[in-house]
Design an enzyme around this catalytic site. Structure first.
Site, mmCIF file in Angstrom:
data_model
loop_
_atom_site.group_PDB
_atom_site.id
_atom_site.type_symbol
_atom_site.label_atom_id
_atom_site.label_comp_id
_atom_site.label_asym_id
_atom_site.label_seq_id
_atom_site.Cartn_x
_atom_site.Cartn_y
_atom_site.Cartn_z
ATOM 1 N N SER A 1 0.851 -1.194 0.000
ATOM 2 C CA SER A 1 0.000 0.000 0.000
ATOM 3 C C SER A 1 0.885 1.242 0.000
ATOM 4 C CB SER A 1 -0.886 -0.011 1.260
ATOM 5 O OG SER A 1 -1.527 1.223 1.469
ATOM 6 N N TYR B 1 -3.882 -0.855 9.792
ATOM 7 C CA TYR B 1 -3.651 -0.998 8.350
ATOM 8 C C TYR B 1 -2.243 -0.537 7.997
ATOM 9 C CZ TYR B 1 -4.623 -0.866 3.334
ATOM 10 O OH TYR B 1 -4.602 -1.093 1.969
#
EC number: 1.1.1.127
Length: 253
Positions: A145, A158
């Site tokens: 990410s 996350y």
């Protein structure tokens, strides 16, 4: 011919979380390049099955909660029983929970970490054992990410999990290169998927994000197809332990 190195005809790719969005896009891209697909999801990926079979490839649908690592070996066994082998693993399944760090719950921490990094490591381990048994190496593609590179806000588990994905990608590449196993990652930028629905619905936040992306748009699932095919193919045989940003130029700003 150089294009032959991207040909995945006869390969078998196991992809987690391919019912929608980025996973579906990568599944279709790999199928178009010649792969048969083993899709692992918590629901039947009907649309993905239709798209893969429409290009003449086979699709084995398996249902599992990837955060339950006790079931990983059975998934690989079923894939091998159906297709005789596994050549490629795409660890795409993941979730995100949004809450200020000061209020973030243990459940929101554990749920995200269990799926986004714990399952990635143990599924990679399981498939790597199969690669070694087969004796021909293989390709593992993890999904990182932008928050593998940046801190972000309101997504502590996350950010932690995706930073860990980039780290474990490097470690596994170091250990498994001797087995002819390539382990790399793709770090999508801001993509138009379910995970970013809240951000895209917030007009001010969406404008703020788009103003920073040189490409001037949200990414789309098909934007990951080329990088996924590259990392799954022999064209990337000398690429190992690397995380490729597919972000419209976000990190360049």
């Amino acid at each position: 011919m150089i294009l032959n190195t991207f040909n995945l005809q006869g390969k078998v790719a196991l992809i987690t979380g391919c019912d929608t969005g980025l996973g579906q896009g990568m599944a279709v891209g790999l199928a178009e390049a010649g792969c048969d697909i083993v899709g692992v999801n918590i629901v039947e990926p009907k649309e993905t099955i239709e798209k893969v079979t429409a290009v003449g490839r086979r699709f084995l649908s398996l249902t599992a909660d990837m955060s339950d690592i006790s079931g990983h070996a059975a998934l690989v066994e079923k894939a091998v029983a159906e297709f005789g082998k596994v050549d490629i693993l795409v660890n795409n399944a993941g979730i995100i929970r949004r809450e200020d760090a000061i209020e973030f719950s243990e459940k929101n921490w554990d749920d995200v970490m269990n799926l986004n990094i714990k399952s990635v490591f143990f599924m990679s381990q399981t498939v790597a054992r199969q690669f070694i048994k087969q004796g021909h190496g293989g390709k593992i593609i993890n999904i990182a990410s932008m928050l593998s590179f940046q801190g972000g806000i309101r997504v502590p588990s996350y950010t932690a999990s995706k930073s860990a994905v980039m780290g474990i990608t490097r470690l596994l590449a170091n250990e498994w290169a001797k087995h002819n196993i390539n382990v790399n990652a793709i770090a999508p930028g801001y993509m138009a998927t379910n995970n970013t629905q809240q951000l895209r619905a917030d007009q001010d936040r969406s404008k703020e994000i788009l103003d920073r992306i040189p490409a001037g748009r949200w990414g789309l699932p098909q934007d990951l197809q080329g990088p996924a095919v590259f990392l799954a193919s022999s064209a990337s045989d000398y690429v190992n332990g690397y995380t490729i940003a597919v972000d419209g130029g976000w990190l360049a700003r």
